[in-house]
Design a protein around this motif. Structure first.
Motif, PDB file in Angstrom:
ATOM      1  N   ASP A  16      23.536  32.695 -12.573  1.00  0.00           N
ATOM      2  CA  ASP A  16      23.989  32.204 -11.265  1.00  0.00           C
ATOM      3  C   ASP A  16      25.506  32.371 -11.217  1.00  0.00           C
ATOM      4  N   ASP A  17      25.951  33.565 -10.785  1.00  0.00           N
ATOM      5  CA  ASP A  17      27.385  33.841 -10.733  1.00  0.00           C
ATOM      6  C   ASP A  17      28.003  33.485  -9.380  1.00  0.00           C
ATOM      7  N   GLY A  18      27.197  32.914  -8.498  1.00  0.00           N
ATOM      8  CA  GLY A  18      27.686  32.495  -7.192  1.00  0.00           C
ATOM      9  C   GLY A  18      27.729  33.595  -6.153  1.00  0.00           C
ATOM     10  N   SER A  19      27.452  34.839  -6.559  1.00  0.00           N
ATOM     11  CA  SER A  19      27.469  35.934  -5.585  1.00  0.00           C
ATOM     12  C   SER A  19      26.244  35.830  -4.684  1.00  0.00           C
ATOM     13  N   SER A  20      26.410  36.254  -3.452  1.00  0.00           N
ATOM     14  CA  SER A  20      25.293  36.150  -2.505  1.00  0.00           C
ATOM     15  C   SER A  20      24.113  37.008  -2.958  1.00  0.00           C
ATOM     16  N   ILE A  21      24.369  38.146  -3.559  1.00  0.00           N
ATOM     17  CA  ILE A  21      23.290  39.023  -4.021  1.00  0.00           C
ATOM     18  C   ILE A  21      22.485  38.324  -5.111  1.00  0.00           C
ATOM     19  N   GLN A  22      23.156  37.672  -6.056  1.00  0.00           N
ATOM     20  CA  GLN A  22      22.443  37.009  -7.149  1.00  0.00           C
ATOM     21  C   GLN A  22      21.726  35.750  -6.659  1.00  0.00           C
ATOM     22  N   ILE A  23      22.326  35.022  -5.735  1.00  0.00           N
ATOM     23  CA  ILE A  23      21.662  33.842  -5.179  1.00  0.00           C
ATOM     24  C   ILE A  23      20.372  34.247  -4.472  1.00  0.00           C
ATOM     25  N   ILE A  24      20.432  35.333  -3.708  1.00  0.00           N
ATOM     26  CA  ILE A  24      19.232  35.846  -3.035  1.00  0.00           C
ATOM     27  C   ILE A  24      18.191  36.263  -4.076  1.00  0.00           C
ATOM     28  N   SER A  25      18.636  36.900  -5.158  1.00  0.00           N
ATOM     29  CA  SER A  25      17.719  37.317  -6.215  1.00  0.00           C
ATOM     30  C   SER A  25      17.026  36.113  -6.853  1.00  0.00           C
ATOM     31  N   LEU A  26      17.771  35.045  -7.119  1.00  0.00           N
ATOM     32  CA  LEU A  26      17.179  33.840  -7.712  1.00  0.00           C
ATOM     33  C   LEU A  26      16.180  33.188  -6.755  1.00  0.00           C
ATOM     34  N   ILE A  27      16.527  33.165  -5.478  1.00  0.00           N
ATOM     35  CA  ILE A  27      15.609  32.607  -4.476  1.00  0.00           C
ATOM     36  C   ILE A  27      14.326  33.439  -4.429  1.00  0.00           C
ATOM     37  N   GLN A  28      14.468  34.767  -4.478  1.00  0.00           N
ATOM     38  CA  GLN A  28      13.290  35.638  -4.455  1.00  0.00           C
ATOM     39  C   GLN A  28      12.419  35.423  -5.683  1.00  0.00           C
ATOM     40  N   ILE A  29      13.033  35.317  -6.861  1.00  0.00           N
ATOM     41  CA  ILE A  29      12.258  35.089  -8.079  1.00  0.00           C
ATOM     42  C   ILE A  29      11.447  33.797  -7.939  1.00  0.00           C
ATOM     43  N   CYS A  30      12.117  32.731  -7.493  1.00  0.00           N
ATOM     44  CA  CYS A  30      11.435  31.438  -7.381  1.00  0.00           C
ATOM     45  C   CYS A  30      10.361  31.448  -6.298  1.00  0.00           C
ATOM     46  N   SER A  31      10.697  31.963  -5.120  1.00  0.00           N
ATOM     47  CA  SER A  31       9.740  31.897  -4.015  1.00  0.00           C
ATOM     48  C   SER A  31       8.564  32.848  -4.223  1.00  0.00           C
ATOM     49  N   GLU A  32       8.812  34.052  -4.711  1.00  0.00           N
ATOM     50  CA  GLU A  32       7.723  34.998  -4.927  1.00  0.00           C
ATOM     51  C   GLU A  32       6.806  34.520  -6.058  1.00  0.00           C
ATOM     52  N   THR A  33       7.390  33.900  -7.080  1.00  0.00           N
ATOM     53  CA  THR A  33       6.562  33.359  -8.161  1.00  0.00           C
ATOM     54  C   THR A  33       5.728  32.188  -7.652  1.00  0.00           C
ATOM     55  N   ALA A  34       6.351  31.304  -6.872  1.00  0.00           N
ATOM     56  CA  ALA A  34       5.603  30.162  -6.323  1.00  0.00           C
ATOM     57  C   ALA A  34       4.473  30.645  -5.426  1.00  0.00           C
ATOM     58  N   ASP A  35       4.722  31.661  -4.597  1.00  0.00           N
ATOM     59  CA  ASP A  35       3.680  32.212  -3.734  1.00  0.00           C
ATOM     60  C   ASP A  35       2.524  32.779  -4.551  1.00  0.00           C
ATOM     61  N   MET A  36       2.850  33.554  -5.589  1.00  0.00           N
ATOM     62  CA  MET A  36       1.801  34.175  -6.403  1.00  0.00           C
ATOM     63  C   MET A  36       1.042  33.113  -7.197  1.00  0.00           C
ATOM     64  N   VAL A  37       1.744  32.125  -7.714  1.00  0.00           N
ATOM     65  CA  VAL A  37       1.083  31.029  -8.423  1.00  0.00           C
ATOM     66  C   VAL A  37       0.096  30.338  -7.486  1.00  0.00           C
ATOM     67  N   GLY A  38       0.503  30.107  -6.231  1.00  0.00           N
ATOM     68  CA  GLY A  38      -0.384  29.488  -5.255  1.00  0.00           C
ATOM     69  C   GLY A  38      -1.627  30.320  -5.005  1.00  0.00           C
ATOM     70  N   MET A  39      -1.458  31.634  -4.897  1.00  0.00           N
ATOM     71  CA  MET A  39      -2.606  32.505  -4.660  1.00  0.00           C
ATOM     72  C   MET A  39      -3.528  32.547  -5.872  1.00  0.00           C
ATOM     73  N   VAL A  40      -2.948  32.663  -7.053  1.00  0.00           N
ATOM     74  CA  VAL A  40      -3.733  32.783  -8.281  1.00  0.00           C
ATOM     75  C   VAL A  40      -4.483  31.494  -8.596  1.00  0.00           C
ATOM     76  N   SER A  41      -3.832  30.373  -8.372  1.00  0.00           N
ATOM     77  CA  SER A  41      -4.459  29.095  -8.735  1.00  0.00           C
ATOM     78  C   SER A  41      -5.330  28.527  -7.622  1.00  0.00           C
TER      79      SER A  41
END
Length: 165
Positions: A77-102
């Motif tokens: 988390d270097d505070g850059s907008s690109i990295q913040i967006i990347s972290l949000i994508q990792i969390c949200s896409e994982t949560a979405d897939m976890v929801g579908m799988v479970s």
């Protein structure tokens, strides 16, 4: 973001495959609990591959950045907008897939009764065919020969996992 940090067992601000499994366990509140990467649902394996291989979009990607044991997710988390967006994508896409799988997403009630399951005797032949498009400007020969990419080996691995199951 807390789950990402908690999953990063060695504190290197990168999630390995093993740490990704821990991240999934934390994200699913323990509902998805596997011991090895090979036990993950195909959707989660494909998600890992997609997230890890985003490094190839960098102007100067590190060789093998998404291949085998070199693959990881950058969670700095270097505070850059690109990295913040990347972290949000990792969390949200994982949560979405976890929801579908479970089975976390509700589906409407079926309108008709299910039919009996078919029964098979003997061998069943299955043919897989893929259509690929990419934003990297790679042609079919480059994908097939894995010139600067690992799309072919990732598709073979994903298909192997589906067939073995």
């Amino acid at each position: 973001k807390e789950n990402l940090s908690a999953a990063d067992m060695d504190g290197d601000q990168k999630l390995s495959r093993v740490e990704f499994i821990r991240f999934i366990r934390l994200t699913s509140l323990g509902e998805i609990s596997v011991e090895s990467f090979g036990e993950l649902d195909l959707g989660l394996v494909m998600l890992w591959t997609d997230l890890a291989c985003r490094c190839m979009r960098d102007p100067n990607p590190v060789p093998n950045c998404c291949h085998g044991n070199d693959a990881n997710l950058n969670i700095v988390d270097d505070g850059s907008s690109i990295q913040i967006i990347s972290l949000i994508q990792i969390c949200s896409e994982t949560a979405d897939m976890v929801g579908m799988v479970s089975g976390g997403f509700e589906t409407p009630e079926p309108t008709i009764s299910p039919t009996p399951q078919p029964t098979f005797r003997g061998e069943v032949s299955v043919k897989f065919q893929y259509e690929l498009t990419n934003d990297e400007g790679l042609d079919a020969d480059a994908v097939f020969n894995e010139e600067g990419n690992f799309m072919k080996s990732h598709l073979i691995e994903a298909t192997r996992r589906v067939v073995v199951r």
